[in-house]
Design an enzyme around this catalytic site. Structure first.
Site, PDB file in Angstrom:
ATOM      1  N   ILE A  84       0.858  -1.184   0.000  1.00 41.59           N
ATOM      2  CA  ILE A  84       0.000   0.000   0.000  1.00 41.59           C
ATOM      3  C   ILE A  84       0.897   1.239   0.000  1.00 41.59           C
ATOM      4  O   ILE A  84       1.831   1.333   0.795  1.00 41.59           O
ATOM      5  CB  ILE A  84      -0.941   0.010   1.217  1.00 41.59           C
ATOM      6  N   HIS A  90       9.653   4.120  -0.929  1.00 45.22           N
ATOM      7  CA  HIS A  90       9.829   2.685  -0.665  1.00 45.22           C
ATOM      8  C   HIS A  90       8.763   1.867  -1.401  1.00 45.22           C
ATOM      9  O   HIS A  90       9.039   0.780  -1.898  1.00 45.22           O
ATOM     10  CB  HIS A  90       9.769   2.418   0.843  1.00 45.22           C
ATOM     11  N   ASN A 114       1.290 -13.817 -10.433  1.00 43.29           N
ATOM     12  CA  ASN A 114       1.638 -12.698  -9.566  1.00 43.29           C
ATOM     13  C   ASN A 114       0.374 -12.089  -8.967  1.00 43.29           C
ATOM     14  O   ASN A 114      -0.389 -11.414  -9.652  1.00 43.29           O
ATOM     15  CB  ASN A 114       2.421 -11.633 -10.340  1.00 43.29           C
TER      16      ASN A 114
END
Length: 179
Positions: A84, A90, A114
């Site tokens: 999220i 990052h 995936n």
């Protein structure tokens, strides 16, 4: 106004059982549990079996798959987790690097679905993970199953993808074969 419809392929039929490894990063445990439930149901619907392992985060999912591919006997892999967006870059690193690593394994012939969600907020993740809504865990398992079916169909093929040792050496020596 309804959105576009999506065509979902029927699950493939297998003449011998398939065994998948579900690798999940349960950082958001409730989201991960929904993803896993969807993946398990889809694998079972196809008559397959699975093992389930947890890893600390989305960046570790491809590494675990790489280890399993070298040291085990799975037909395919289901990568699950949720990233999220936060306040830093990052998010971009985790999303891009985990996805890129999985794609590179796929280009090497691994059968990977995936299901690592990359979303802006928790609500988006909840809808995508829920087996009764978007069921992205089930979709990832279905993708892996379809790739396994292709791999089995073309299992006798001997040509590789990309550069082989022979091609590289032939280019260095000027010869066409290497013994």
């Amino acid at each position: 106004m309804a959105g576009p419809s999506h065509h979902i392929l029927q699950l493939p039929d297998f003449d011998k059982p398939v065994k998948l490894l579900i690798v999940v990063a349960p950082y958001y445990k409730d989201i991960a549990d929904h993803l896993v439930a969807g993946a398990k149901a889809e694998i079972e619907k196809a008559g397959g079996t699975y093992e389930l392992i947890d890893v600390p985060g989305a960046l570790e999912v491809p590494t675990a798959i790489g280890i399993a591919e070298r040291m085990s006997n799975f037909d395919g892999y289901v990568a699950l987790g949720c990233v999220i967006r936060g306040e830093t870059t990052h998010y971009d690193t985790v999303c891009n690097d985990s996805s890129r690593a999985l794609q590179l394994f796929g280009m090497q012939g691994l059968c990977i679905g995936n299901g690592i969600l990359t979303v802006e907020n928790y609500d988006q993740a909840a809808v995508r993970a829920d087996p009764d809504q978007m069921n992205k865990g089930g979709g990832a398992a279905a993708a892996a199953l379809h790739l396994i079916a292709l791999a089995r169909k073309w299992g006798g093929a001997t040509k590789g993808v990309g550069f082989t040792r022979e091609i590289l050496l032939a280019g260095q020596t000027g010869s066409k074969t290497v013994t």
